[in-house]
Design an enzyme around this catalytic site. Structure first.
Site, mmCIF file in Angstrom:
data_model
loop_
_atom_site.group_PDB
_atom_site.id
_atom_site.type_symbol
_atom_site.label_atom_id
_atom_site.label_comp_id
_atom_site.label_asym_id
_atom_site.label_seq_id
_atom_site.Cartn_x
_atom_site.Cartn_y
_atom_site.Cartn_z
ATOM 1 N N LEU A 1 -18.784 -49.833 22.148
ATOM 2 C CA LEU A 1 -19.340 -48.577 22.631
ATOM 3 C C LEU A 1 -20.198 -47.882 21.581
ATOM 4 O O LEU A 1 -21.114 -47.160 21.914
ATOM 5 C CB LEU A 1 -18.215 -47.636 23.066
ATOM 6 C CG LEU A 1 -17.385 -48.076 24.278
ATOM 7 C CD1 LEU A 1 -16.265 -47.081 24.531
ATOM 8 C CD2 LEU A 1 -18.244 -48.226 25.519
ATOM 9 N N TYR B 1 -16.611 -42.858 10.762
ATOM 10 C CA TYR B 1 -15.179 -42.845 10.585
ATOM 11 C C TYR B 1 -14.495 -44.010 11.310
ATOM 12 O O TYR B 1 -13.514 -44.566 10.833
ATOM 13 C CB TYR B 1 -14.703 -41.510 11.142
ATOM 14 C CG TYR B 1 -13.257 -41.200 11.075
ATOM 15 C CD1 TYR B 1 -12.574 -41.222 9.861
ATOM 16 C CD2 TYR B 1 -12.566 -40.850 12.226
ATOM 17 C CE1 TYR B 1 -11.240 -40.891 9.818
ATOM 18 C CE2 TYR B 1 -11.233 -40.510 12.179
ATOM 19 C CZ TYR B 1 -10.575 -40.540 10.979
ATOM 20 O OH TYR B 1 -9.261 -40.204 10.942
ATOM 21 N N LYS C 1 -10.049 -47.122 19.248
ATOM 22 C CA LYS C 1 -10.665 -46.573 18.055
ATOM 23 C C LYS C 1 -10.220 -47.437 16.887
ATOM 24 O O LYS C 1 -9.033 -47.514 16.585
ATOM 25 C CB LYS C 1 -10.138 -45.150 17.910
ATOM 26 C CG LYS C 1 -10.861 -44.270 16.954
ATOM 27 C CD LYS C 1 -10.394 -42.831 17.183
ATOM 28 C CE LYS C 1 -10.892 -41.918 16.087
ATOM 29 N NZ LYS C 1 -10.497 -40.530 16.303
ATOM 30 N N ASP D 1 -10.258 -28.457 14.246
ATOM 31 C CA ASP D 1 -11.626 -28.975 14.296
ATOM 32 C C ASP D 1 -12.184 -28.879 15.710
ATOM 33 O O ASP D 1 -12.783 -29.826 16.216
ATOM 34 C CB ASP D 1 -11.676 -30.419 13.793
ATOM 35 C CG ASP D 1 -13.106 -30.830 13.406
ATOM 36 O OD1 ASP D 1 -13.962 -29.925 13.281
ATOM 37 O OD2 ASP D 1 -13.366 -32.026 13.256
#
Lengths: 435, 373
Positions: free
Chosen positions: A93, A98, A117, A217
């Protein structure tokens, strides 16, 4: 292959973490709880079923007295491989600084997608020496505890057989993030839509806070848009639990434009108010379709001073009168010029499309003094929600037309990274590998 | 949603709460499995050394070899794990800045959780405990540089700390959050202070004396919670508020019971049975703590027993798992080697899947023009 029963200890289904409690008396309780969506149930069940085609399984079920013993995987490693075997890599994707993000599907349900991830190894040997990255650990820790409709769900974690990178299996969310939606000029939305979005985000936030977790965040880029219109708070790499009063916390969190004044002034003790401020900035941005207080930071600087100056001009000057104790904060700097706090009229002029109760909520969410600022719960109890217009039904919320691959950007980004700092660079993704 | 519901969503409740029977069975299972593995591994080790000699006659010796190893019992394993927990507690003060007790407590709970599915015969706690503490510093926001962390520890290198990290994470089922009763205690104490004037145990005493007594009880309970309670199964069997109330009960019985009485006196009398249940639960936990206190008093006996188990463990330590660093390195190499193979496998698998999909698509047989040929 007959399914193994719980009575006979099998090397395949021993005490592996994911199935250990499945047969125990606890599981009925677990099942009655709204912990994970049914898709997880399938996921967990598959893990306990040995896949007959998997070669490790067959080697393990043989008696270990062979001449050349098969690789004697740890229970832990075996489980790891079983989890990995549940998924098929589907497509790439995209990636950020990170992590790389891939789409995986379930072997048992190929149409069921997940985002995976893959945390990147840092090139910095100093960092590598530290073992598993702290941000990764934090994200794992908090997502494990938070299961809510408006928070991105985590299902599995495994390390890849190839590169031992940590893989986090999370909900696949295809609608991009809120930042893209705001920036998409072809996507028109109105007050009722904003109300629906804010409601979902604030419910997710209230859930975090009632579980004693600060997100730290929040920004449009960290809010994912589900296919069915549901918003999900994502990216918990900077999250932490509420500290006990004597414990210091870092003030270097939250992306600059969404950072509250107390953090800009270096406060070491703070609470849910920091996230509420970020939410206020998101609401303001949703209304005007551009960041509300946005100091154009240069890559060479951190920008706190500039951001404070912009804040001073946007909302007025923080002073002892309106925020007792502000001058005692470690990094307090006197703001010039002195501007009286902005009143109702100002908000009316700046946020014309927001109705009056909405503006009242916004003002209460960005009060300088964190003690007077609304809490997440306070936000949800505001009268705005009970007044017309009703929030749009989430299935009828406006969407972006093109969105594939966006999840990668939201998830792969480094924490606290301001994309616009590298305008055009950070967002350029290579989709050449995609189908 | 009430607080209890929130707690039930935590991983501590979902994954790490047991009834005493479940907990015991879990340990029996782990012990049983590990014992078998140890026997197999030892026999493999002996076999390979035998075949190295090329001596066929000794092959027969092998059969008996598998049974002659005396493995640890569940109880002995527990003693060894307890030793590891004690060591973590001792590590608190070896650093320049003493670690906060919640970091220590988290590390101890990591270790205890890890050894529910792993046996000390497979991995000795001395290898896991330094990693558990290091991981806790990271997850509890008290991050220390790994070199600084290793400096005061004797014979521990950064690699020793890093190597079992992922293994530990897996043993923890990636649930890193631990809810400590010491945290609940603080809230409880504020509440007791708030209600102090109404508590039956303070019959007209002056405020200063009342505060003093509460503060003293809180202090002792706090110490209990971060030391002796950590050596028990309390976290597996009870919720944090139950544990803190039990610690207070052990510390100052009349204060705690009059606090509980006061709370219930303000509620409907119909919930009497609930009060009874609560008191039973708290008393059960208090017994656990008291038992730990009395066993700790017998320091000399424990020491002797530990030495005996230590000697026994030396003989039944899984020979294939003693060097975690080497295992971690081997795994890394293996992974690199299989890299190329895997690529090939994936390609092949894709091809087969595609072909199968095409076949499946032809449930009504091939297209007609093909049939005609």
């Amino acid at each position: 292959m007959a399914p193994t029963t719980s009575s006979a200890p099998s090397p395949l289904k021993p005490l592996s973490p994911s199935n250990q409690n499945i047969q125990s008396a606890k599981s009925p309780i677990g099942r009655s709880l709204p912990l994970r969506k049914p898709s997880l149930k399938t996921a967990t069940d598959t893990s306990s079923k040995p896949d007959p085609t998997s070669h490790q399984d067959t080697s393990m079920s043989r008696p270990p007295k062979k001449r050349k013993p098969p690789p004697d995987y740890d229970m832990a490693e075996l489980l790891n491989r079983q989890i990995e075997a549940k998924y098929n890599k589907d497509k790439y994707l995209g990636s950020g600084t990170y992590a790389d993000v891939w789409r995986y599907s379930l072997v048992s349900h190929p149409s069921q997608f997940f985002a995976v991830k893959k945390f990147k190894f840092t090139d910095d040997p100093k960092q590598r020496e530290m073992g598993i990255n702290v941000d990764t650990l934090r994200e794992v820790k908090y997502l494990q505890e938070l299961s809510h409709e408006n928070i991105v769900g985590m299902y599995d974690i495994f390390s890849d057989a190839k590169d031992s990178r940590i893989h986090m299996v999370i909900e696949y969310i295809s609608g991009g993030d809120l930042e893209m939606l705001i920036k998409d000029s072809s996507c028109a939305y109105g007050l009722a839509d904003i109300k629906a979005w804010m409601g979902m985000m604030l419910r997710g936030l209230y859930f975090c806070h009632s579980n004693f977790v600060l997100h730290r965040d929040l920004k449009p880029g960290n809010v994912l848009v589900g296919e069915d219109g549901t918003l999900k708070l994502a990216d918990f790499g900077l999250a932490r639990s509420f500290a006990s009063p004597e414990q210091n916390m870092t003030f270097m969190v939250i992306t600059l434009w969404y950072r509250p004044p107390e953090l800009l002034f270096g406060a070491r003790h703070y609470s849910g108010g920091v996230d509420v401020w970020s939410m206020a900035m998101i609401l303001a941005e949703l209304v005007n379709r551009r960041p509300f207080i946005a100091f154009p930071v240069e890559p060479s600087q951190t920008g706190e001073i500039g951001q404070l100056d912009y804040m001073n001009r946007a909302l007025g000057t923080p002073l002892e009168e309106n925020w007792p104790g502000v001058t005692k904060l470690p990094l307090y700097v006197e703001q010039v010029p002195k501007i009286p706090l902005k009143d109702k009229r100002f908000f009316e002029q700046v946020f014309r499309t927001l109705d009056e109760p909405g503006r009242d909520l916004l003002r209460a969410m960005c009060i300088y003094d964190p003690r007077k600022r609304l809490t997440a719960r306070g936000c949800l109890e505001h009268e705005w929600w009970s007044l017309d217009p009703r929030p749009t039904d989430k299935t009828r919320l406006p969407k972006r037309s093109k969105e594939e691959g966006n999840m990668a950007m939201a998830l792969g980004r480094a924490q606290g990274e301001l994309d616009d700092k590298f305008k055009g660079v950070a967002k350029k993704l290579d989709f050449g590998g995609m189908k | 949603m009430i607080e209890d519901d929130t707690y039930r969503m935590s991983s501590q409740y979902r994954l790490w709460s047991y009834s005493p029977e479940q907990l015991h069975n879990q340990r029996v299972n782990t012990n049983h499995l590990a014992s078998e593995k140890v026997r197999a591994a030892v026999s493999r080790a002996r076999l390979s050394s035998v075949t190295g000699n090329g001596n066929g006659e000794q092959q027969q010796h092998k059969g008996s070899a598998v049974t002659d190893i005396e493995t640890l019992t569940v109880d002995e394993e527990l003693q060894i794990v307890r030793w590891g927990c004690q060591k973590i507690l001792d590590m608190k003060n070896v650093f320049d800045h003493p670690l906060p007790s919640h970091v220590i407590s988290t590390a101890i709970q990591y270790l205890r959780r890890f050894y529910l599915t792993n046996s000390p015969m497979t991995y000795h706690p001395k290898q896991i405990m330094v990693t558990a503490l290091y991981l806790a510093t990271k997850t509890e926001h008290h991050y220390t540089d790994i070199n600084q962390y290793c400096a005061p520890l004797t014979n521990v290198t950064p690699e020793d700390v890093r190597a079992p990290e992922f293994l530990l994470m897996q043993g923890l089922r990636f649930s890193l959050d631990v809810r400590h009763p010491a945290r609940s205690l603080e809230g409880g104490v504020s509440e007791i202070k708030l209600h102090a004037s109404a508590l039956s145990c303070f019959n007209g005493e002056d405020r200063a004396a009342v505060d003093k007594r509460i503060t003293k009880a809180a202090e002792t309970a706090r110490r209990l919670l971060t030391t002796q309670v950590q050596m028990t199964d309390a976290y597996f069997l009870y919720t944090p508020p139950q544990i803190y109330l039990a610690a207070l009960l052990v510390t100052d019985k009349t204060l705690t019971t009059s606090y509980i009485d006061h709370l219930f006196s303000r509620l409907d009398t119909a919930i009497g049975p609930i009060k009874q249940k609560l008191l039973e639960t708290i008393n059960g936990c208090a017994d656990l703590i008291r038992a730990e206190q009395s066993s700790e008093a017998d320091g000399e006996g424990t020491k002797k027993e530990l030495a005996r188990i230590g000697r026994k463990l030396k003989k039944c330590q899984d020979p294939e798992k003693t060097d975690i660093k080497a295992l971690a390195r081997a795994k890394a190499t293996e992974k690199r080697e299989t890299d190329a193979q895997d690529e090939e496998k994936v390609r092949k698998k894709r091809r087969l899947e595609r072909e199968r999909a095409e076949r499946d698509g032809e449930v009504f047989g091939p297209e007609l023009k093909d049939v005609g040929k």
